[in-house]
Each structure stands twice: as structure tokens, then as C-alpha cells.
Design a protein around this motif. Structure first.
Motif, PDB file in Angstrom:
ATOM      1  N   GLU A  81      70.640 -76.708 -30.933  1.00 41.91           N
ATOM      2  CA  GLU A  81      69.572 -75.707 -31.027  1.00 41.91           C
ATOM      3  C   GLU A  81      68.175 -76.317 -31.005  1.00 41.91           C
ATOM      4  OE1 GLU A  81      70.139 -72.773 -34.055  1.00 41.91           O
ATOM      5  OE2 GLU A  81      72.081 -72.204 -33.207  1.00 41.91           O
ATOM      6  N   ARG A  82      67.974 -77.330 -31.817  1.00 40.63           N
ATOM      7  CA  ARG A  82      66.635 -77.924 -31.844  1.00 40.63           C
ATOM      8  C   ARG A  82      66.307 -78.617 -30.529  1.00 40.63           C
ATOM      9  NH1 ARG A  82      68.120 -79.906 -36.598  1.00 40.63           N
ATOM     10  NH2 ARG A  82      67.364 -78.983 -38.536  1.00 40.63           N
ATOM     11  N   MET A  83      67.300 -79.299 -29.973  1.00 41.95           N
ATOM     12  CA  MET A  83      67.064 -79.969 -28.685  1.00 41.95           C
ATOM     13  C   MET A  83      66.658 -78.944 -27.639  1.00 41.95           C
ATOM     14  SD  MET A  83      68.571 -80.466 -25.494  1.00 41.95           S
ATOM     15  CE  MET A  83      67.976 -81.536 -24.188  1.00 41.95           C
ATOM     16  N   ALA A  84      67.378 -77.838 -27.600  1.00 42.25           N
ATOM     17  CA  ALA A  84      67.082 -76.804 -26.604  1.00 42.25           C
ATOM     18  C   ALA A  84      65.700 -76.204 -26.843  1.00 42.25           C
ATOM     19  CB  ALA A  84      68.162 -75.717 -26.650  1.00 42.25           C
ATOM     20  N   GLN A  85      65.406 -75.885 -28.085  1.00 44.10           N
ATOM     21  CA  GLN A  85      64.100 -75.304 -28.414  1.00 44.10           C
ATOM     22  C   GLN A  85      62.979 -76.279 -28.094  1.00 44.10           C
ATOM     23  OE1 GLN A  85      62.806 -72.533 -29.060  1.00 44.10           O
ATOM     24  NE2 GLN A  85      64.680 -71.350 -29.288  1.00 44.10           N
ATOM     25  N   ARG A  86      63.185 -77.532 -28.521  1.00 45.10           N
ATOM     26  CA  ARG A  86      62.134 -78.539 -28.370  1.00 45.10           C
ATOM     27  C   ARG A  86      61.870 -78.864 -26.907  1.00 45.10           C
ATOM     28  NH1 ARG A  86      59.075 -80.162 -32.897  1.00 45.10           N
ATOM     29  NH2 ARG A  86      58.299 -82.249 -32.590  1.00 45.10           N
ATOM     30  N   THR A  87      62.901 -78.829 -26.105  1.00 39.12           N
ATOM     31  CA  THR A  87      62.746 -79.244 -24.716  1.00 39.12           C
ATOM     32  C   THR A  87      62.446 -78.065 -23.787  1.00 39.12           C
ATOM     33  OG1 THR A  87      64.417 -80.932 -25.221  1.00 39.12           O
ATOM     34  CG2 THR A  87      63.808 -80.699 -22.917  1.00 39.12           C
ATOM     35  N   PHE A  88      62.998 -76.897 -24.102  1.00 41.45           N
ATOM     36  CA  PHE A  88      62.867 -75.767 -23.183  1.00 41.45           C
ATOM     37  C   PHE A  88      62.293 -74.512 -23.837  1.00 41.45           C
ATOM     38  CE2 PHE A  88      66.512 -78.403 -21.890  1.00 41.45           C
ATOM     39  CZ  PHE A  88      66.014 -78.871 -20.695  1.00 41.45           C
ATOM     40  N   GLY A  89      61.953 -74.609 -25.124  1.00 39.16           N
ATOM     41  CA  GLY A  89      61.504 -73.433 -25.854  1.00 39.16           C
ATOM     42  C   GLY A  89      60.156 -72.910 -25.370  1.00 39.16           C
ATOM     43  N   HIS A  90      59.337 -73.780 -24.840  1.00 36.80           N
ATOM     44  CA  HIS A  90      57.977 -73.404 -24.466  1.00 36.80           C
ATOM     45  C   HIS A  90      57.883 -72.963 -22.999  1.00 36.80           C
ATOM     46  CE1 HIS A  90      58.735 -77.464 -23.201  1.00 36.80           C
ATOM     47  NE2 HIS A  90      57.756 -77.365 -22.359  1.00 36.80           N
ATOM     48  N   ILE A  91      58.985 -73.067 -22.277  1.00 32.51           N
ATOM     49  CA  ILE A  91      58.961 -72.758 -20.849  1.00 32.51           C
ATOM     50  C   ILE A  91      59.079 -71.257 -20.648  1.00 32.51           C
ATOM     51  CG2 ILE A  91      60.337 -73.032 -18.727  1.00 32.51           C
ATOM     52  CD1 ILE A  91      60.848 -75.882 -19.628  1.00 32.51           C
ATOM     53  N   PRO A  92      58.327 -70.687 -19.703  1.00 33.91           N
ATOM     54  CA  PRO A  92      58.426 -69.246 -19.458  1.00 33.91           C
ATOM     55  C   PRO A  92      59.878 -68.839 -19.247  1.00 33.91           C
ATOM     56  CG  PRO A  92      56.634 -70.185 -18.163  1.00 33.91           C
ATOM     57  CD  PRO A  92      57.334 -71.335 -18.841  1.00 33.91           C
TER      58      PRO A  92
ATOM     59  N   GLY B 242      63.430 -66.694 -18.372  1.00 34.35           N
ATOM     60  CA  GLY B 242      63.967 -66.049 -17.173  1.00 34.35           C
ATOM     61  C   GLY B 242      64.608 -67.059 -16.234  1.00 34.35           C
ATOM     62  N   TYR B 243      64.789 -66.604 -15.023  1.00 38.92           N
ATOM     63  CA  TYR B 243      65.429 -67.413 -13.987  1.00 38.92           C
ATOM     64  C   TYR B 243      64.858 -68.818 -13.919  1.00 38.92           C
ATOM     65  CZ  TYR B 243      67.117 -68.738  -9.331  1.00 38.92           C
ATOM     66  OH  TYR B 243      67.703 -69.397  -8.277  1.00 38.92           O
ATOM     67  N   GLN B 244      63.535 -68.915 -13.960  1.00 39.94           N
ATOM     68  CA  GLN B 244      62.908 -70.226 -13.789  1.00 39.94           C
ATOM     69  C   GLN B 244      63.220 -71.165 -14.951  1.00 39.94           C
ATOM     70  OE1 GLN B 244      61.874 -71.334 -11.041  1.00 39.94           O
ATOM     71  NE2 GLN B 244      61.909 -69.358 -10.003  1.00 39.94           N
ATOM     72  N   ARG B 245      63.390 -70.626 -16.142  1.00 43.31           N
ATOM     73  CA  ARG B 245      63.747 -71.486 -17.270  1.00 43.31           C
ATOM     74  C   ARG B 245      65.140 -72.076 -17.063  1.00 43.31           C
ATOM     75  NH1 ARG B 245      63.199 -70.745 -23.775  1.00 43.31           N
ATOM     76  NH2 ARG B 245      64.395 -68.820 -23.585  1.00 43.31           N
ATOM     77  N   VAL B 246      66.059 -71.247 -16.599  1.00 42.50           N
ATOM     78  CA  VAL B 246      67.412 -71.766 -16.362  1.00 42.50           C
ATOM     79  C   VAL B 246      67.368 -72.815 -15.246  1.00 42.50           C
ATOM     80  CG1 VAL B 246      69.788 -71.178 -15.793  1.00 42.50           C
ATOM     81  CG2 VAL B 246      68.418 -69.605 -17.176  1.00 42.50           C
ATOM     82  N   GLN B 247      66.562 -72.557 -14.243  1.00 42.47           N
ATOM     83  CA  GLN B 247      66.423 -73.551 -13.172  1.00 42.47           C
ATOM     84  C   GLN B 247      65.826 -74.852 -13.716  1.00 42.47           C
ATOM     85  OE1 GLN B 247      67.706 -73.249 -10.011  1.00 42.47           O
ATOM     86  NE2 GLN B 247      67.263 -75.441 -10.106  1.00 42.47           N
ATOM     87  N   THR B 248      64.874 -74.723 -14.627  1.00 48.69           N
ATOM     88  CA  THR B 248      64.278 -75.916 -15.244  1.00 48.69           C
ATOM     89  C   THR B 248      65.326 -76.714 -16.019  1.00 48.69           C
ATOM     90  OG1 THR B 248      62.170 -74.770 -15.435  1.00 48.69           O
ATOM     91  CG2 THR B 248      62.465 -76.716 -16.817  1.00 48.69           C
ATOM     92  N   ILE B 249      66.210 -76.008 -16.691  1.00 51.02           N
ATOM     93  CA  ILE B 249      67.308 -76.687 -17.412  1.00 51.02           C
ATOM     94  C   ILE B 249      68.172 -77.449 -16.420  1.00 51.02           C
ATOM     95  CG2 ILE B 249      69.419 -76.257 -18.745  1.00 51.02           C
ATOM     96  CD1 ILE B 249      67.848 -73.826 -20.019  1.00 51.02           C
ATOM     97  N   CYS B 250      68.497 -76.809 -15.311  1.00 48.59           N
ATOM     98  CA  CYS B 250      69.296 -77.492 -14.272  1.00 48.59           C
ATOM     99  C   CYS B 250      68.571 -78.739 -13.773  1.00 48.59           C
ATOM    100  CB  CYS B 250      69.548 -76.553 -13.094  1.00 48.59           C
ATOM    101  SG  CYS B 250      70.701 -75.221 -13.462  1.00 48.59           S
ATOM    102  N   ASP B 251      67.290 -78.600 -13.536  1.00 52.03           N
ATOM    103  CA  ASP B 251      66.535 -79.736 -12.998  1.00 52.03           C
ATOM    104  C   ASP B 251      66.474 -80.876 -14.019  1.00 52.03           C
ATOM    105  OD1 ASP B 251      66.154 -78.220 -10.761  1.00 52.03           O
ATOM    106  OD2 ASP B 251      64.096 -77.637 -11.249  1.00 52.03           O
ATOM    107  N   TRP B 252      66.321 -80.516 -15.276  1.00 51.56           N
ATOM    108  CA  TRP B 252      66.280 -81.533 -16.337  1.00 51.56           C
ATOM    109  C   TRP B 252      67.603 -82.300 -16.374  1.00 51.56           C
ATOM    110  CZ3 TRP B 252      68.864 -83.057 -20.673  1.00 51.56           C
ATOM    111  CH2 TRP B 252      68.185 -83.895 -21.567  1.00 51.56           C
ATOM    112  N   ILE B 253      68.692 -81.560 -16.309  1.00 56.18           N
ATOM    113  CA  ILE B 253      70.011 -82.203 -16.352  1.00 56.18           C
ATOM    114  C   ILE B 253      70.174 -83.112 -15.131  1.00 56.18           C
ATOM    115  CG2 ILE B 253      72.497 -81.740 -16.149  1.00 56.18           C
ATOM    116  CD1 ILE B 253      72.014 -79.268 -17.946  1.00 56.18           C
TER     117      ILE B 253
END
Lengths: 273, 273, 273, 273
Positions: free
Chosen positions: D126-137, D139-150
Motif C-alpha cells: 500500500e505505501r509503495m503504491a501510494q508513494r510511487t503512484f499516489g500523486h499521478i492523475p 484513470g487509464y493513464q495512471r495504470v499505463q504509468t504503472i505498466c511503464d514503471w514496471i
């Protein structure tokens, strides 16, 4: 006193300049007397022509209990380390009546071996240790009971663990090799407030192929006492090389660079009296 | 050279005979000069009457870098340790141009601090370290970058971790306290072949309540250099107590028996010149 | 057939708009007949004035075996759920001669309960399960032996585990609560190819304070059979609420938002015939 | 609508009577239409003579979204499964403006995909997800950002993980294969309250050898949307086979007995219009 001949051969294919630290030399320890030893490095180029000698830097820790040979191997070599020694040992008779020490009677320097280490998470195994071995009469026989329990509950299986496997992992997976058996035993002993440490060296196996062997020792009465949970060979024919917190303290070889272990032949045999 | 006054108070309720080992005394280290020090043990019975003095046994490791005070506390006492010292320090100016050493140039005694330890599983973090910090210019600035990354990615939160939490755990949970920040930094440095070790001691915090502080040091150029990923205080005002592989090497207190920590007040303040 | 009165009270302080999903209602299951039930939500503002009713959305999974009540609580409320029911149960007599099924005779729908799940890592416990229980005569008595082993080797201790603790963790830490006992049992059974699943509900305890209880069931003969490794109450007086892979499938409450559990009183008592 | 030809061959050496459950058939799913399919089992004795046909039992879960073929293979056989199909697909255009749903607007049946599972420990991240992706807009683009990070932080490396590796492990080890990429993405999404589930099937790879492929889908707007953090092939040419919590829900093959996978050739190619 028995005398042993050690003949240890390691061979590496070195792909890029690589720093090696070997720990294969017999320990300078009260129980053993090194009558003779020799360490020889040889290397061949790809074209199998002899290469210039590689300089060895020797250093040690713990007043020679742990001895290291360090060297910088150039790239593209077939590199070979050959250690030969005659070692006379005098491992004390097994003190089967040895007692555990009450905490306030333990020598201060043994407390270091009560703390958890990378592969021996004694802090995580306290209840397991208490629940399984807490009710057993303390002393030598309790440590032997721990060895017997490990022998009965953990499967010895090459390849079932790797160099990151810890005591906690083994307690779950129930399979490992000699270093894993030692790690689990050490973790349990420490969890019971028995100082315990990792020992590795040469031992003639009853059946297995020659290899380094890992066992452990605990502080009982006023001495360190060797134990082996694997039952793979005669503990009184063990020649010590390394002593530490756990396997990461005393690897037979560490290297930094790209190299490949081609051959490992740590042989020992007892010389006739 | 700055001088610091240390005033450290620990108080325990002891329920049964308990063996204590404290590490609260300033380290005998090249960077610090102990002008004066005193350690006083006092204890009260339940009825708050003064009890007979408890004898302290002093011992150390690493030529006094780690100093220990050991004692056997009887049952049913309110037990208090009070350490006071004046320490002059001379931490070298931050060597911001210091280079990492090529492996073959590292002093042999630093290799000990490249191996994984209980709370710093550098063996498990190799790819993470390479992937995240492998491309960064090496040397002082890379270690600083690691500190900054930890500061940005890990939440400092009291109670979020416990005494069994390791670098690997923190990388997943993303929260911890000073010792966890140090453990993660150490694990990453070792994974990058930078010798790194755990340091704890006294530091005047900018804002937090007085407490022991854990930081770390790495070997750069020809020296050990202190770093602190928490940014909680001025690193040049740090007074060293313990140096080791990780927190389990140098706990401020270990005890064996049933006791309860009632008070912990490790205060430090800088004396006027 | 015995009849039970259930009286379950949950109380939350809600700090921000929070979505709740409760699973507290008796399961629609062949072994139980819900004679009467009522779920009442009430809420108070900070000033303790009654608030407008909050709408409940009901939904279920698995043909009513798992029933959920979902609602959106506004901020700044003291929020209370009260579930009352009369449930008649007909748990089959314990089939102490029930056999395990050979794999090729298992109904296809039971294979789902052979796979590992979040808290039941049967894939990691295969050797442990085989080594400890592989030689025991199969069937009902083997599952009972697993329960007895868990009861003997794991300490029941509130607060020793948390909501992320899994069967593997418990095997190391050796302490947990009812859900941990169930998870470990399930993981061991699955590792032995016995379909096993998590069951939670209401049970009158012999001694403990009223709380939800977690047990498990395995597929033996041609039926699912309930087991309880905790020995905390009479299994024949259990009223089922949830059935799933493990605790994460069937939490009594999930909420999304900031809220605080103030009171949890899941009471059950048997009605006189 | 594109049409694909699937040609999947699995070959096992069976040493003892073994129960197999295969999941290789195209899913009955709104986005695909199975024009034709055939599953053929053949087996040879050791002497390579044709053996009597083995009966297949078909069953499914989730209204045919997950379809299984079960069979009992006798000992000492070379056993071959051959699945051939023509499947027309209609994966919706990528909804790049799709929004995440506020929790109180999520359909009740999607909550099941917010909970942690065996290989996706969202509760730990939870904290990792919040800390790394919590501030990103969102929707679709956030999930895409997660994919790109991975994709940027995890190394795709065959053999770097095994069938017990979870999202948490990958976050530490930073290497894995397609299922690991999917697991980590799912765990992060669930930790951010985005329903996410594991999907596996056939995909024509850009470069890799034919193999099953694992991706994931998340609930955005009012639909499930496929994502692939590996970038190994065109997601619009994916043919779905299994949908579940994670890989343990939908393995292409489970078997109980002693057998050896000799060949695995899950081929797919797009048919000309």
C-alpha cells in the motif's frame, strides 16, 4: 593424534578481470597443527599456454582462525587454485555431559554468537525453539536432540536451496544441504540462549562425493563443541577452515567479476598412523 | 573541535534476575576524544529503598570501537543506568569528491562489509541496486543519491517497523525508522560493491525527541565516510557509540530475563566553545 | 435441530465518507435455516443527534453462501450495525470414518480448493506436510491429527499476528489466533491434496470473550467436513457466515475511508428446545 | 474483426497414473467468438504403439470464462494434447480517457478484485503504491504509468523467478517473466483501490518464442481494460483463455502424479481478412 592430507582443487574460467578471495586454508586453531601446506595458483590462456604467475595476498581475521588468499585474475584465463596440506588434529573427546551455561556465567565474548545473523534468524524462531526444545533437559543432549530433529525433519537434497536460503526458509521448505542444516541448528540454539556459530572445512564423507562441509559449534561447559546435523561423516575427522556467524562470513570463495566455477574438488583423507 | 555533553538515562523495571549488556558509552575512535565519562548504576527495591550496588563488567570489541557494560540485575528492582560524558569530536570535512574504490584496490579488511547481514540482505537487492543506481556516476555523490532516494521513497514513521525488520522488508513496506533507513542504505551500497556498515550513537535532532540515532558509513577514497538518509540532524555533531554489520551487532541494550524499559533519555548537546 | 440466537453489534467512528462492506449475515447453506433475521443501521452525529437512515445494498456470491451488506457512511458519524437472527442448524454428525478421495475421484469443483491462496501457501509447505503427515493413515483421522499438531505446536495469543500474517509466517513464528490456525491447517491439507477452505462465523466459546470465529472445512468422502484446530468451542454449535479460500475472501468488514472500529460484539447463544 | 488460428501442443511423459487439468481452450467471453475448436488427446506406450483413447471431462467456472479439460492418464505413456481453434475477437478500442471509479460507485462484484491474493500481496504494497503512484492523475493513464514503471524497473529474464514467486518478491528481486509483471501490476492497482485481475492466453509475440502470455485487466469507467506491462506483443491480438485472481487461479496445466513436460508450443497467428 590423527593426521589428514588435504588436496583441494578449484578451477575457474575467468571472463573479465576478477578479484578472488579464497578461504580454503586450514585454520590456525588450538585443535589443529598444520604440518605442511602449499597453495599454488596456475593459469592458462585460451590457447592453453602457461601464463605469468598471479600474486597472492594473504590476510586473516580472528588471529588466523580465518585465513584468506586474495588475488586479481586477468581476463580470459583458465585459472586453477591448488591447496595441499598435512594437518594434525586433536578435537577433544565429545563432552557428552557438558552443561549449558546460565546467561550470567557466559564469557562476554560468546554473546556475539547469541545474536541473529543473515542466515540464522534466531530472533524469528524463539517460540519454535522454546515450543519444540524448551522442555528438553539442557546441555549436550539438548543440542544433540536439535541435530536429530533436523535430521528427521529436513530432507538433504542438493539443489533444493541456494546461496540466499536462510534458517527460516528451511523451516518452511524442509529441504537443504549441509550449510542449511547448520544454519537452522545455529538459529535454534541461539534462540535458546546457547552461543552457536558456523564452522566449515574438510571432512571425509561416508558416501557423498568430496566437497566442503559445513557444521556448527556451540558453547557448552567452558568450551566450544562441534556438532553436525547431517550425519554425513565422522566429526572427529573434521579439519576446520572457517568459523563465523554463518555461511556469508566464511565462503570458500568470493569473487567480483565474471567467472565460472568449472571444478571443485576438496579432498581429504586420513593418513595411516 | 566541538565538544558534546552526553547525558543518557535508561530505566528498567526488573521482574526476575536479568543479565544486561549495554552499549551506551562513546566509542574509542580516531574521530573522538573522551574528555570525561562516568557510568552510574542505581537501583531501588519495590519499597523504594536503595539497593546494594550492582557490579559492572566492562568489555569491548574492535579495539574499543565497541564498548560494553555488563551486569546482573537481581529481581524486583527499579534499575537505572546513567551515563554522562564529555566528548570532543573531529569528524573529517565531508569529502564530496571521494571516489569509490575499484574492487582490486579495496583494503582487505573492508571486504567484511561487502557481505550481507541479518538486516541488510544485499544479496537479494543486487538487481534493484544496479537498476536504480547502477548508471549514476560513482563515488560520494552516488551514495548521497542513495540517501536521497531513501528519504524520498521511505516514510519515517515510528512504530511502522520492529526489531526484526530488514532492508528487504523496508523496500516492500516503504516505512521505518532511522535504523531501517540505515539498513536499506547499507544493503544497497554493499550490492554495489561499496563497503558499508552500521553506526549508532548520539545526535542532537532538529525536531524529534532525544533518542539514539542510527546512521551508516561507507568506504570511499581511503576513509570511512558517515551518511544519514534520515536528515534528522547535523551529521557533524554525531557522537559514535557502536559500529557493526547492522543493528543486531550493536544494540544499545540486550537483556536476558524479564524486564521492562520504563524510560530512555539519550540526550546530547553541544557545549559552547 | 438446535436453534441459535445471534446478536452482532459493530460500532465505528467514521471520520470521512467511507464505503463499508459487511459480511455478518448467516450463510444460506444447506446446513442452516434462517428463521428470522434483521440488520439495522443507526448513526449519530457528533452532537449525538439521530442521523437520516443509510441505505444498505445487499449482494451475495456463491448462491448466497456469502452474503454482503454494503453502505456508504457519511463523515463524522458514530455508526452502528446491529444484526440479529435466529438460525436453526443441522451440521452432519462427525463422519469419523470418512476417507480422503483419490485425486481422480475428486469432484471437479473441489480442485479450486487445492490451490494456494494469499494466506495459505500450500505450494511452499509441500515437504513439511509430507514429512510430518505423509505417513499417517489418510482420511478424517489424518485431518484431526493435523489439527492436534497445530494445537500442540502453535500458541494461541491475541496480538501475536496481524492481518497480513500467512500460514508460512505462522509455521515460523508459532503463534497466532483462530484465523491463523485455520490458515495453517488449510495450507497443510491442500499440500496433501485434500481440498480445504476457510469458514468463519459465530460460535459460543468455552471461555474466550464473544468474537467471530474462524475454522476450516475439508472435502472427505462426498462431503465437506468442518474442523477446528483451536478447540475453543463446540463445532456442532457453529453458525456459518463466510466460506472462501482464506480470510481475505470473507472479512466480516472491509472499509474504504477513514474509520475506527469502536466496538465488536458478535454474540451467539443456543436457544432451549 | 480479426480472426486468429490457435494451435497449441503440449506433450508429457507420464510415469505413473496422473490426473491432469488443462486450461488451454479459448474463453467464452463477450470479446471473442469461437468459430471452431477441437481438442485431441493422443498417447503412445513406451513401445510407441498407439494407446486407447483417454476420456476428457470438460467443466468450467464463471459461465465459461474459464474452461477446463480434465483427464486421467495411465502410467508409462507419452501423452499429447493438441488444441486447435479459430477465434474471432473484438477487443474494445483502448479507452484512453477512462476514469477510475470512486469506491462508492464501483459495482459490488468488482470488490472481489480489490483483495490480495497468493501472488499479489496488495496488502503489503500500500505505501509503495501510494508513494510511487499516489500523486499521478487517476484513470487509464495512471495504470499505463504503472505498466511503464514496471517495464523500466523489472528485468524480463527467463528463469529468474519460479512458480512460487509473488509480487512482493519481484519488487525486491527486480526480475521476472510475464506472469510476474502482471502480478506486480495487479498488486499495485489493488493497493490503489483499482479492481485488477490476472488474464492469460495466446498472443503473437514480436520476438520471443511462442508461449502462453500473462497480462492483466483493471476496471475503469464501466469496463474491464486489458494492460500488458511487458510490451511483448500487440494487446489487440490477444486471445483470452483464463481470468482469475492470479496465476494460481488459471494455470494452463495442473497435474497430480509424476509426469514431465516435454514440449509446449502454444502458437497463434492472425488470419488474413
Amino acid at each position: 593424534m590423527p593426521t589428514f592430507q588435504i588436496d583441494c582443487l578449484l578451477e575457474y574460467q575467468v571472463h573479465e578481470p576478477t578479484e578472488f578471495i579464497f578461504q580454503v586454508e586450514a585454520s590456525k586453531h588450538a585443535w589443529q597443527n598444520i604440518l605442511h601446506e602449499e597453495i599454488v595458483i596456475s593459469s592458462m590462456s585460451k590457447a592453453m599456454s602457461e601464463m605469468p604467475a598471479i600474486a597472492i595476498k594473504h590476510f586473516d581475521r580472528d588471529q588466523g582462525v580465518n585465513r584468506f588468499a586474495r588475488l586479481s585474475a586477468p581476463a580470459e584465463q583458465l585459472f586453477r587454485l591448488h591447496y595441499q596440506a598435512h594437518v594434525e588434529t586433536s578435537i577433544p573427546t565429545r563432552p557428552i555431559d557438558a552443561e549449558e551455561n546460565a546467561i550470567h556465567l557466559l564469557p562476554s565474548e560468546t554473546f556475539y554468537y547469541l545474536a541473529p545473523s543473515r542466515f540464522c534468524e534466531s530472533d524469528l524462531l524463539e517460540r519454535m525453539a522454546q515450543r519444540t526444545f524448551g522442555h528438553i533437559p539442557t546441555g549436550y543432549q539438548r543440542v544433540q536432540t536439535i541435530c536429530d530433529w533436523i535430521y528427521a525433519h529436513i530432507i538433504y537434497e542438493s539443489g533444493s536451496s541456494d546461496h540466499t536460503t536462510s534458517a527460516k526458509d528451511i523451516l518452511v521448505s524442509r529441504a537443504g544441504v549441509c550449510r542449511d542444516f547448520a544454519h537452522l541448528a545455529i538459529a535454534i540454539c541461539r534462540a535458546l540462549d546457547i552461543p552457536a556459530r558456523f564452522v566449515f572445512g574438510y571432512m571425509p564423507f561416508y558416501q557423498a562425493m568430496p566437497d566442503f562441509h559445513a557444521i556448527f559449534e556451540v558453547y557448552l561447559g567452558q568450551q566450544w563443541v562441534l556438532f553436525d546435523a547431517t550425519k554425513m561423516g565422522p566429526i572427529e575427522e573434521f579439519v576446520r577452515v572457517g568459523t563465523g556467524l554463518d555461511a556469508k562470513d566464511v565462503p570458500f570463495a568470493s569473487f567480483f567479476g565474471q567467472a565460472e566455477l568449472l571444478k571443485i574438488q576438496p579432498q581429504i583423507h586420513k593418513l595411516e598412523a
